[in-house]
Enzyme design. Structure first.
Site, PDB file in Angstrom:
ATOM      1  N   HIS A  66       0.844  -1.200   0.000  1.00 37.07           N
ATOM      2  CA  HIS A  66       0.000   0.000   0.000  1.00 37.07           C
ATOM      3  C   HIS A  66       0.881   1.252   0.000  1.00 37.07           C
ATOM      4  O   HIS A  66       0.681   2.167  -0.802  1.00 37.07           O
ATOM      5  CB  HIS A  66      -0.914  -0.056   1.232  1.00 37.07           C
ATOM      6  CG  HIS A  66      -1.708   1.182   1.500  1.00 37.07           C
ATOM      7  ND1 HIS A  66      -3.062   1.277   1.220  1.00 37.07           N
ATOM      8  CD2 HIS A  66      -1.355   2.375   2.042  1.00 37.07           C
ATOM      9  CE1 HIS A  66      -3.488   2.476   1.577  1.00 37.07           C
ATOM     10  NE2 HIS A  66      -2.481   3.165   2.081  1.00 37.07           N
ATOM     11  N   GLU A  67       1.858   1.300   0.898  1.00 40.61           N
ATOM     12  CA  GLU A  67       2.715   2.497   0.978  1.00 40.61           C
ATOM     13  C   GLU A  67       3.529   2.664  -0.298  1.00 40.61           C
ATOM     14  O   GLU A  67       3.687   3.777  -0.803  1.00 40.61           O
ATOM     15  CB  GLU A  67       3.628   2.431   2.204  1.00 40.61           C
ATOM     16  CG  GLU A  67       2.899   2.389   3.545  1.00 40.61           C
ATOM     17  CD  GLU A  67       1.874   3.497   3.735  1.00 40.61           C
ATOM     18  OE1 GLU A  67       2.023   4.560   3.119  1.00 40.61           O
ATOM     19  OE2 GLU A  67       0.895   3.275   4.489  1.00 40.61           O
TER      20      GLU A  67
ATOM     21  N   HIS B  65       1.502   4.155  -3.011  1.00 41.89           N
ATOM     22  CA  HIS B  65       1.248   5.594  -2.869  1.00 41.89           C
ATOM     23  C   HIS B  65       2.217   6.424  -3.716  1.00 41.89           C
ATOM     24  O   HIS B  65       1.895   7.527  -4.142  1.00 41.89           O
ATOM     25  CB  HIS B  65       1.367   6.025  -1.412  1.00 41.89           C
ATOM     26  CG  HIS B  65       0.068   5.968  -0.673  1.00 41.89           C
ATOM     27  ND1 HIS B  65      -1.104   6.457  -1.198  1.00 41.89           N
ATOM     28  CD2 HIS B  65      -0.239   5.500   0.566  1.00 41.89           C
ATOM     29  CE1 HIS B  65      -2.084   6.278  -0.310  1.00 41.89           C
ATOM     30  NE2 HIS B  65      -1.583   5.694   0.763  1.00 41.89           N
TER      31      HIS B  65
ATOM     32  N   ASP C 182      -4.633   0.662  -1.921  1.00 44.94           N
ATOM     33  CA  ASP C 182      -5.149  -0.630  -1.443  1.00 44.94           C
ATOM     34  C   ASP C 182      -5.166  -1.664  -2.573  1.00 44.94           C
ATOM     35  O   ASP C 182      -4.747  -2.808  -2.396  1.00 44.94           O
ATOM     36  CB  ASP C 182      -6.587  -0.475  -0.904  1.00 44.94           C
ATOM     37  CG  ASP C 182      -6.622   0.138   0.491  1.00 44.94           C
ATOM     38  OD1 ASP C 182      -5.563   0.235   1.139  1.00 44.94           O
ATOM     39  OD2 ASP C 182      -7.729   0.519   0.933  1.00 44.94           O
TER      40      ASP C 182
HETATM   41 ZN   LIG Z   1      -2.447   5.192   2.495  1.00 36.53          ZN
END
Ligand SMILES: [Zn+2]
Length: 700
Positions: free
Chosen positions: A539-540, A543, A604
């Protein structure tokens, strides 16, 4: 500034106008959760046993549900039934369980540190005395308003509007959010440069839309807010009729400031937040305010240019300075001062504050016990002092090494994913790979701890402690203007159950607090760990490539590295996610805002996909035994589903869809698996079932 945390916390983890986490924000902070890491050793070393409910548990499933119809219910149904929202919470989920466990560890540390002893080291004295002072409610009640009286007097004593600048500067140093926000920040176009930054601010309700929306809920929340302001003014000694007029005047002032503010969706666009101009041009936006007096009173170093984040706001502010009477400004500043300091004020103020910001806005029925709040305040004010003790007690070297290995596996998976993307040209892929390779990994805690030796902490001065800690932090942020950038700094404290990506630093950060079950569990199989912490890491990383992150290059500069065709295709793919999530509802008349949550939903979806790729790489060539009746792929998706199990009050859900860039747990789960053929295969779902819709979305 963009926010890229994994779960909610309602406030930006980093370059931000310095603001203390106040009661109203805590309520929001509670809403969410986590992100990342993995770490084993924590478990065995921590003194607080891990409750069974915190771990991955197939007993938490609802086997009467059909995973192809509602996977969230299937993965979480048993947990949801067994874990109603506690009366002092707005939301209760797996992140909260773990944060609660960390809080207990911090509580043990602080109770021990608070014992007066000649042998305490300097760090122990600071956190111990801060906590002890905060805990002494009797003394706080007995002091009444005396500790805040000098600041109230400063406001009362203003002779004309020319005095506003000095008073606002003083309040900013104490962390009081009035008029606007002033801090330092990295330049968007040159990430190595740290410049002055002025931003919109000064609203009492959670967001500008609370002042402007016409629906009956919003109208009701405004009426209750005005009534709350009135009661605070009455507690300060005003007569009801006067307090009523003053509260209405403050509402009018804040509403006008809200009208001049940029909305949350627009604030996700970094281009809209970058207006670097000369100091002279900046001051011309609001000539009625004595800026030079402000800079000097606030303690800013000299600077020639500034990022006026949203210039129109300062024009609106100027109009308010001109048209609002000095008496009304005094009301406004007084209420905000009390609101900001309320946690160290007598119970009557605290209860009234909770009545609106806790009960009305989030639905929580009672305040959390004092010790929990004081633990959180110590973490917020002296986070790297307390964090040091937390790390000593819980985090082993092995945890760092294991987490790093997992991060590297996820980075390889994202690299392969980019390479295979059918819709992206070779040119853009090359740039994406350069960016991916440049991402720095920070795990556990900072290499160098912040030095709080200049912050005086007294056992009998809780409000003064808060103010001195806030002034220290405010000054520390201002001192960065014009200085070389420190890339080692952390935007979260070590016990935090969360994680973040910072687009201007191009780094990912996993505090020690999240590297524990249910995110990472040494006793669990790879499938579970990749579905939980693996997804958080993914997830990170994603980003860096969501609709905001993709606008920054490998160096963290706002720069377009996309070919026009790829950019167009990217936008149409993210539009698919906007459309998908906008249809999800949390309460009557309250749907998810697909644009506000786009970055998180992209992260996600991409994060779970690359976590699965990394798992498959690890399992390649090995036999895949079932555990507990589930294949590794099924356990992977169940572990993912289970980190997002949460119960939420309707008030909190409504607050969340308006202000939280993360979708609620149910849709973080169902919204993602609907887009994954791998999920449908793992659970043998048929075409046309709810988790197998005809139009699925895919970005990364
Ligand atoms: Zn996030």
């Amino acid at each position: 500034m963009p926010q890229y945390i994994i779960a909610v916390t309602g406030y930006a983890p980093k370059p931000r106008p310095v603001r203390r986490i106040k009661e109203k924000e805590l309520a929001v902070v509670k809403l969410s959760a986590v992100c990342i890491l993995a770490c084993l050793p924590l478990l065995s070393q921590s003194s607080t046993p891990i409750p069974k409910s915190v771990r991955f548990d197939i007993g938490a499933l609802d086997k009467s549900a059909d995973p192809c119809v509602d996977f969230y219910q299937y993965a979480c149904g048993g947990w949801l039934k067994a874990n109603p929202v506690p009366s002092d919470q707005a939301r209760w989920g797996r992140f909260d369980e773990l944060q609660e466990r960390n809080r207990q560890t911090l509580h043990e540390i602080l109770e021990e540190a608070a014992k007066p002893s000649a042998n305490r080291d300097a760090v122990t004295q600071k956190i111990g005395d801060y906590y002890a002072a905060c805990m002494d409610e009797k003394a706080i009640d007995a002091r009444g308003l005396a500790p805040v009286e000098p600041d109230l007097k400063r406001i009362r004593d203003m002779k004309d509007k020319a005095d506003l600048a000095a008073v606002v500067a003083h309040l900013h140093r104490l962390g009081v959010d009035v008029m606007f926000a002033f801090a330092s920040g990295q330049d968007y176009k040159d990430s190595n440069e740290v410049i002055a930054q002025a931003d919109q601010g000064g609203l009492g309700m959670p967001d500008r839309d609370y002042y402007l929306k016409d629906d009956s809920k919003s109208v009701e929340l405004r009426q209750k807010y005005v009534a709350h302001v009135q009661r605070i003014l009455e507690l300060l000694g005003e007569k009801p009729e006067q307090a009523n007029l003053d509260a209405a005047a403050m509402m009018r002032l804040e509403t006008d400031l809200a009208k001049g503010s940029l909305d949350l969706v627009s604030r996700r666009d970094p281009e809209k937040q970058y207006h670097r101009i000369t100091v002279k041009d900046f001051e011309a936006l609001a000539p009625s305010f004595s800026w030079s007096q402000y800079y000097s009173a606030v303690g800013a170093p000299k600077f020639d240019s500034i990022n006026a984040v949203w210039p129109d706001f300062f024009k609106a502010l100027d109009e308010q300075i001109r048209k609002t009477s000095l008496a009304d400004w005094k009301t406004y500043l007084t209420w905000h001062l009390i609101h900001s300091e309320v946690r160290m004020l007598p119970a009557a103020f605290l209860n009234e504050n909770f009545n609106y910001f806790g009960k009305t806005l989030t639905g929580a029925q009672e305040m959390r016990p004092r010790w929990k709040r004081c633990v959180d305040y110590t973490d917020a004010e002296l986070g790297e002092a307390l964090g040091q003790k937390f790390v000593e007690k819980t985090f082993g070297k092995l945890g760092k090494a294991n987490t790093l290995a997992m991060v590297q596996a996820l980075e390889r998976a994202l690299g392969q994913d980019i390479e295979k993307l059918p819709w992206m040209s070779a040119m853009t892929k090359q740039q994406a790979e350069i960016k991916l390779k440049a991402i720095a990994n920070k795990i556990g805690y900072p290499d160098k701890w912040r030095d709080y030796s200049s912050v005086v902490i007294k056992r009998d001065d809780p409000l003064g402690n808060d103010n001195r800690a806030d002034e220290f932090e405010f000054q520390r942020q201002l001192n960065k203007i014009g200085k070389p950038l420190d890339r080692t700094e952390w935007g979260m404290t070590p016990p935090t159950v969360n994680a973040y990506y910072d687009p201007q630093m191009n780094n990912i950060n996993f505090p020690a607090g999240i590297l524990q079950p249910p995110f990472y569990d040494n006793d669990m199989d790879d499938a579970v760990n990749f579905g939980a912490i693996g997804m958080v890491i993914g997830h990170e990383l994603t980003h860096g490539f969501d609709d905001q992150g993709a606008q920054f290059d490998a160096k963290g500069n706002l720069k377009d590295w996309w070919t026009p065709e790829d950019s167009k295709e990217f936008k149409s793919r993210t539009a698919c996610l906007v459309n998908e999530y906008s249809k999800f509802s949390v309460a009557p008349g309250a749907n998810i805002n697909g644009e506000l949550t786009l970055g998180e939903n992209t992260a996600d979806n991409g994060g779970l996909r690359i976590a699965l790729m990394a798992l498959e790489e690890k399992l390649a060539g090995k036999t895949k035994p079932e555990i507990g009746g589930f294949t590794p792929e099924q356990r992977f998706f169940l572990a993912y589903g289970q980190i997002w199990c949460e119960n939420e009050r309707e008030e909190a859900a409504r607050l969340s869809v308006q202000t939280n860039p993360h979708s609620p747990g149910r849709y973080r789960v169902n919204g993602v698996v609907q887009n994954m053929p791998e999920f449908q295969k793992a659970f043998s779902c048929k075409a046309g079932e709810p988790m197998t819709p005809p139009n699925s979305c895919r970005v990364w």
